[in-house]
Each structure stands twice: as C-alpha cells, then as structure tokens.
Design a protein around this motif. Sequence first.
Motif, PDB file in Angstrom:
ATOM      1  N   ASP A 129     -29.747  10.931  23.390  1.00  0.00           N
ATOM      2  CA  ASP A 129     -29.775  11.355  21.990  1.00  0.00           C
ATOM      3  C   ASP A 129     -29.309  12.788  21.789  1.00  0.00           C
ATOM      4  O   ASP A 129     -29.477  13.340  20.699  1.00  0.00           O
ATOM      5  N   ASP A 130     -28.716  13.379  22.820  1.00  0.00           N
ATOM      6  CA  ASP A 130     -28.215  14.747  22.665  1.00  0.00           C
ATOM      7  C   ASP A 130     -26.888  14.700  21.897  1.00  0.00           C
ATOM      8  O   ASP A 130     -25.814  14.506  22.468  1.00  0.00           O
ATOM      9  N   THR A 131     -26.990  14.872  20.604  1.00  0.00           N
ATOM     10  CA  THR A 131     -25.829  14.749  19.727  1.00  0.00           C
ATOM     11  C   THR A 131     -24.736  15.744  20.079  1.00  0.00           C
ATOM     12  O   THR A 131     -23.542  15.425  20.024  1.00  0.00           O
ATOM     13  N   GLU A 152     -13.578   6.446  20.509  1.00  0.00           N
ATOM     14  CA  GLU A 152     -14.408   5.920  19.427  1.00  0.00           C
ATOM     15  C   GLU A 152     -15.852   5.727  19.882  1.00  0.00           C
ATOM     16  O   GLU A 152     -16.786   5.879  19.083  1.00  0.00           O
ATOM     17  N   ARG A 153     -16.050   5.385  21.155  1.00  0.00           N
ATOM     18  CA  ARG A 153     -17.424   5.262  21.676  1.00  0.00           C
ATOM     19  C   ARG A 153     -18.138   6.611  21.609  1.00  0.00           C
ATOM     20  O   ARG A 153     -19.294   6.700  21.180  1.00  0.00           O
ATOM     21  N   VAL A 159     -22.093   9.901  15.404  1.00  0.00           N
ATOM     22  CA  VAL A 159     -22.359   9.605  13.998  1.00  0.00           C
ATOM     23  C   VAL A 159     -23.520   8.625  13.801  1.00  0.00           C
ATOM     24  O   VAL A 159     -24.101   8.592  12.715  1.00  0.00           O
ATOM     25  N   LYS A 160     -23.883   7.883  14.825  1.00  0.00           N
ATOM     26  CA  LYS A 160     -25.059   7.027  14.635  1.00  0.00           C
ATOM     27  C   LYS A 160     -26.340   7.857  14.674  1.00  0.00           C
ATOM     28  O   LYS A 160     -27.397   7.400  14.208  1.00  0.00           O
ATOM     29  N   ARG A 161     -26.237   9.080  15.173  1.00  0.00           N
ATOM     30  CA  ARG A 161     -27.382   9.995  15.189  1.00  0.00           C
ATOM     31  C   ARG A 161     -27.304  11.021  14.067  1.00  0.00           C
ATOM     32  O   ARG A 161     -28.320  11.498  13.577  1.00  0.00           O
ATOM     33  N   PRO A 195     -17.345  11.053   5.344  1.00  0.00           N
ATOM     34  CA  PRO A 195     -18.357  11.552   4.401  1.00  0.00           C
ATOM     35  C   PRO A 195     -18.225  13.041   4.096  1.00  0.00           C
ATOM     36  O   PRO A 195     -18.933  13.548   3.235  1.00  0.00           O
ATOM     37  N   LEU A 196     -17.330  13.728   4.790  1.00  0.00           N
ATOM     38  CA  LEU A 196     -17.124  15.160   4.614  1.00  0.00           C
ATOM     39  C   LEU A 196     -15.818  15.384   3.844  1.00  0.00           C
ATOM     40  O   LEU A 196     -14.728  15.209   4.391  1.00  0.00           O
TER      41      LEU A 196
END
Length: 302
Positions: A129-131, A152-153, A159-161, A195-196
């Motif tokens: 979970d280290d973004t 993409e992975r 982005v899922k975090r 989204p930005l």
Amino acid sequence: MAFWRKRSIVDPDHGDLLARQLRAALTRRDWPTAAGMLSGVRHPDDRDFYLDICSEIDNLQDWIDEWIAAEPGSTLPLLVKGVHGVSWAWEARGGGRASETSHEQFKEFHRRLKTAEDCLDEVVERDPDDTEAWAALVTSARGRRVNREEAERRFGNVVKRHPAHRTAHEQMLQYLCGKWFGSDEEMWEFARAAPLPHLITVAYLETWIEHGREALDNDETRAELRATAQRVDAYPGHRDPGWDTVENVLAFTFCLADDYAAAAERFRRIGDRATDWPWFHLKGGADKQFKLFRTVAFKSAG
C-alpha cells in the motif's frame, strides 16, 4: 556583487518551511531528523512532494545505506533511496533525445535506474500500500522501457489507493506521449479523461515540444485553455505544497498560445512563486524566462 539584482524567484522548496528543513537535514546527513519529518506526513500528494525534495539532495547515494542499515525494519529509507535513485539516473542520462545521449550515459542511466527499482520493488513487496513507491515506479517505467501492461499495472496500483495522484498522472501521461511509448491520440485521451483538469495544459505543453508553438496558436486551443483554467480553479481535490507548478504550467501554456490576457491573470495569482518546471524548457533558465514572459504578459494585458 549586487545580489539583490540577481535574486532568483524560483524556490525549490515552494516557500514551504518543512521542505526547507527537510532539505537542510538531509544535506547534513541527519537522517533521524529527516525520518521524523517524513513520518509525520500522511497525504499521498504531500508525501510525494517531500520525497521529491529528497530526490534532489546531492550525494545522498553516498550515505543512504547507513540509514537503511540502522533501520532494517523500516521501508522509509529504501523508499528515499529508490525515489532519489530515479532522479539520479535521469541526471546521468541528461535531458537530450536518445540520439543525443552517449553509450556511457545510457549505461550509467540503466545501472542507477536498476538500483532504484530494486529498492522500490522491495518497498512494495513489504508494503503493497505504499502509494509513493508505486508512483516512483510509474516514473521509472519509461527509463526501464517496460511494456504497456506493466506500466498500467504500476499506475493502477497508485490510483486504486489515491485516484487523483498528481505526479502519477503526470508521469503516465509522459509514458503515453508519442516520443515515448504512445501517441498524440493516446496522450490526449488520457488527459481529457483524468480527474485532474490541469493535465490538459500538460498535454498542450507536450504538443508544443513535439509540434512547435504554431500548434497552439488558434482560437480553439485558447478556448480550451481558458475552460481548463476555470476547472483548475474549481478543483475540489487536495492541493499539495507543490501545487504552484500547476499555476505555472497554466501561465506557460497561455503564453505559448499567445493569450497574454489570460496569462497575466495566472501571473497575478502566482506572484513570485515561480517553479523550475515548466520554464526550464526555454533557453536561458527558468528564472529568466518566467520574469520575461510575466513582463510581456502584463504589458500585453495593459
């Protein structure tokens, strides 16, 4: 020497006190103080900003292993080494095109980049979970020439975090540029779906780099840039300490599109908070070009 006449308005710390203190601690190799500062930062975009400060420290690779050895249970020093290593690698490569880069530069680039990715891979293995580690791997994806699926992975794991991670989006846009592994069409599709809203301006900047200023000198572009500026102003998301770069790229692209009235408004908002990117793209240095275009914008806007 008249230092007042040569004062730079490009502040690498963006006027942020913690950034300045962090830079000072790392410069004197005071990693316990730096660790305490970084451990207190929670938001992913803020962490990304302060890790970017870490990436700029001269000679950090000479001593960072001492921190890693002292804190074997922590992924933080590995993350700092990896993030710094990505920037360190690009420093070895230089900013030229592949045809302008020597074999020796490429060899050192790949050596440093592998070291960086080894660290980042260990971080995400120990802490998935280290973004920020995932975001750094998005940046390094171009240098390692990973395939689309792998890029993409990496981006997906960011982005899922944190769906609106600013740097990860900017770096994935770079991957999708025609000069790397995509095309103009893919770059624009990504920018307009993101989204930005400021990614539209980044895409226009890339269009200028590839196709020249005339590609932006039309009413349609000026209208889209003005609409984009309104969306940026209304953006409801988090604004990290480095958000000044968004304002600067807006001013930059308005200037390229010969819309100096709109550029003047952005310069008024920016004040003296100039940033190195995107102005370094112009000959003469970021500080000089920012001041020059600001003067032109104010005069043109009356």
